[in-house]
Each structure stands twice: as structure tokens, then as C-alpha cells.
Write a protein that holds these residues in place. Structure first.
Motif, PDB file in Angstrom:
ATOM      1  N   LEU A  20       0.822  -1.211   0.000  1.00 49.50           N
ATOM      2  CA  LEU A  20       0.000   0.000   0.000  1.00 49.50           C
ATOM      3  C   LEU A  20       0.857   1.263   0.000  1.00 49.50           C
ATOM      4  O   LEU A  20       0.474   2.269  -0.604  1.00 49.50           O
ATOM      5  N   ALA A  21       2.012   1.207   0.672  1.00 50.56           N
ATOM      6  CA  ALA A  21       2.907   2.361   0.645  1.00 50.56           C
ATOM      7  C   ALA A  21       3.395   2.634  -0.771  1.00 50.56           C
ATOM      8  O   ALA A  21       3.471   3.797  -1.208  1.00 50.56           O
ATOM      9  N   ALA A  22       3.726   1.571  -1.496  1.00 54.34           N
ATOM     10  CA  ALA A  22       4.178   1.741  -2.883  1.00 54.34           C
ATOM     11  C   ALA A  22       3.067   2.323  -3.756  1.00 54.34           C
ATOM     12  O   ALA A  22       3.316   3.191  -4.607  1.00 54.34           O
ATOM     13  N   ASP A  77      -8.928   1.913  11.684  1.00 52.43           N
ATOM     14  CA  ASP A  77      -8.889   0.466  11.485  1.00 52.43           C
ATOM     15  C   ASP A  77      -8.615   0.160  10.011  1.00 52.43           C
ATOM     16  O   ASP A  77      -9.256   0.720   9.120  1.00 52.43           O
ATOM     17  N   LEU A  78      -7.662  -0.739   9.769  1.00 48.91           N
ATOM     18  CA  LEU A  78      -7.212  -1.000   8.398  1.00 48.91           C
ATOM     19  C   LEU A  78      -7.628  -2.368   7.878  1.00 48.91           C
ATOM     20  O   LEU A  78      -8.183  -2.476   6.788  1.00 48.91           O
ATOM     21  N   VAL A  79      -7.305  -3.421   8.634  1.00 50.39           N
ATOM     22  CA  VAL A  79      -7.573  -4.783   8.154  1.00 50.39           C
ATOM     23  C   VAL A  79      -7.961  -5.682   9.323  1.00 50.39           C
ATOM     24  O   VAL A  79      -7.653  -5.392  10.480  1.00 50.39           O
ATOM     25  N   GLY A 213      -9.168   3.039   2.768  1.00 55.42           N
ATOM     26  CA  GLY A 213     -10.195   3.308   1.775  1.00 55.42           C
ATOM     27  C   GLY A 213     -10.463   2.148   0.834  1.00 55.42           C
ATOM     28  O   GLY A 213      -9.766   1.128   0.826  1.00 55.42           O
ATOM     29  N   PRO A 214     -11.485   2.305  -0.009  1.00 57.01           N
ATOM     30  CA  PRO A 214     -11.893   1.217  -0.913  1.00 57.01           C
ATOM     31  C   PRO A 214     -10.841   0.848  -1.947  1.00 57.01           C
ATOM     32  O   PRO A 214     -10.792  -0.294  -2.400  1.00 57.01           O
TER      33      PRO A 214
END
Length: 228
Positions: A20-22, A77-79, A213-214
Motif C-alpha cells: 500500500l505504501a508503494a 482500522d485498516l484490516v 479506503g476502498p
């Protein structure tokens, strides 16, 4: 170009955060440098005031950092991530498709290992509830902080390994038997927060907003996790 934002996390989210950072850098030009270590170590370093912009840990660990004044802004909250079971590649594959089958696989395993993180704590409680904790204790191998349980399984040092599916998916030398049965599955929510030490709060929060996000959902599923 602005200097990279810095993020510290536990090992469980290492791969998805790097992915996700990339993607965030590709979209915005803003780089994020991710450092993944054992979760306890990560929390200690944030607690000590080490200069990170972002921290991603199990939700309860983020709450503890917030209570200590070490985060700024809301918890994001992410995952969510479940626990899977693995054996060395080519080894016999015990059934784990029910609670009783899993219990018997644990009882018969010559050795076993599980995470030192929140899922491991819950697994230890499950063994206690089953009444087998004392019996299997001599056979439990503790993985050093930051060392994936699956790597011990791959080397033949552990017969049966338990860890977040996301930490096992990309390891060679193991066969993943599957997730824990639904009746005893352990689901951990991993969350992020901007640290109190960050001087770039708005930029850091924008990273978390993207990761929650989506647009990030498919990448999470590829790594064996679900959007929170």
C-alpha cells in the motif's frame, strides 16, 4: 519531493503495508518508509518517543498508545486477519476442519509454535480452555520476536505452526492446511494512528485514509486479509 514519511508496524502487516505504501507513492508522489518488527518492540519504540510519523499495530495496542498520549488523532482500522495452520512442505497433513480435529492435531504434534502477538495470546487461552495447556507446554517452541513461525516450520524445527495467514502466504517450504475452524477462529483487527512525535500529521493521516479506503481493499485480500 518531500522526505519519506516513516511508519513502524508489527510483522503481521509488513507485506500489505509495503504494497500500500508503494501504491500511495505511485498515486501521490509521497513515499512512506515502512519498518516492521515484533509488535511488542514496535509499541515500546513508539512509547519511548522514537520519531515515527505512523504506527500500525493490533487495535488494542494502538488504544494503549493513545491512552499514554503517544498518538495524535483517531485510530484508523485498516484490516482484519485470521489465523492459519501450517506444516512443513510435504509433511503429513492432519485434519483441522473442526474444533475437535484441530485439538487432536495439536495433541499429536511433536512440536508446535504460535505468534507472540495478540493471536498467540488468544491461542494459549484456547489450549487452556481445552484443558491441554500443561500437556503440550514442553512441546511449544517460541519464535523470537520478528521471526515468522512459518520459517521455523519450513526448517523442520516445528511440526505445526499457527500464525496470521498474511505472514504465511509468501513463505516457501510450508504447506498451509487452512484457517482455524470458524468455531475457534481468532480474528485480529490491525489499526493505524499518527504518532504524537510526528510533525507531519496531515500528510500522515492522508496515508492512513488511503490505506483504509476502498482502493486498498483488493490488495488486502491478496495478502490474506480483509478490509476492516
Amino acid at each position: 519531493m518531500a522526505a519519506p514519511l516513516t511508519l513502524i508496524s508489527s510483522m503481521a502487516t509488513r507485506q500489505i503495508l509495503n504494497d500500500l505504501a508503494a501504491e500511495h507513492e505511485r498515486r501521490t508522489g509521497q513515499a512512506v518508509k515502512v519498518e516492521s518488527v515484533g509488535g511488542v518492540d514496535a509499541a515500546k519504540r513508539v512509547q519511548a518517543g522514537e520519531a515515527f510519523d505512523l504506527v500500525v499495530l493490533a487495535a488494542n495496542a494502538i488504544d494503549q498508545l493513545a491512552a499514554a498520549g503517544k498518538t495524535a488523532g483517531p485510530r484508523t482500522d485498516l484490516v482484519t486477519s485470521g489465523v492459519a495452520v501450517a506444516v512443513q512442505a510435504g509433511a503429513p497433513r492432519p485434519a483441522i476442519d473442526s474444533e475437535e480435529a484441530l485439538k487432536q492435531a495439536v495433541l499429536k504434534a511433536e512440536s508446535l509454535a504460535y505468534s507472540t502477538g495478540p493471536s498467540g495470546v488468544q491461542l494459549a487461552k484456547l489450549f487452556e480452555r481445552w484443558g491441554i495447556a500443561a500437556e503440550i507446554q514442553p512441546r511449544i517452541v517460541t519464535a523470537p520476536p520478528g521471526v515468522p513461525v512459518g520459517s521455523l516450520v519450513a526448517k523442520g524445527e516445528v511440526a505445526l505452526g499457527f500464525q496470521q495467514l498474511s505472514e504465511m502466504l509468501n513463505l516457501d517450504g510450508i504447506d498451509i492446511l487452512g484457517p482455524l475452524p470458524d468455531a475457534v477462529q481468532i480474528v485480529t483487527t490491525f489499526s493505524g494512528a499518527v504518532t504524537a512525535a510526528s510533525t507531519r500529521g496531515a500528510e500522515a493521516q492522508a496515508v492512513l485514509d488511503f490505506m483504509a479506503g476502498p482502493e486498498a481493499a483488493e490488495a488486502k485480500r491478496r495478502q490474506g486479509m480483509e478490509p476492516a
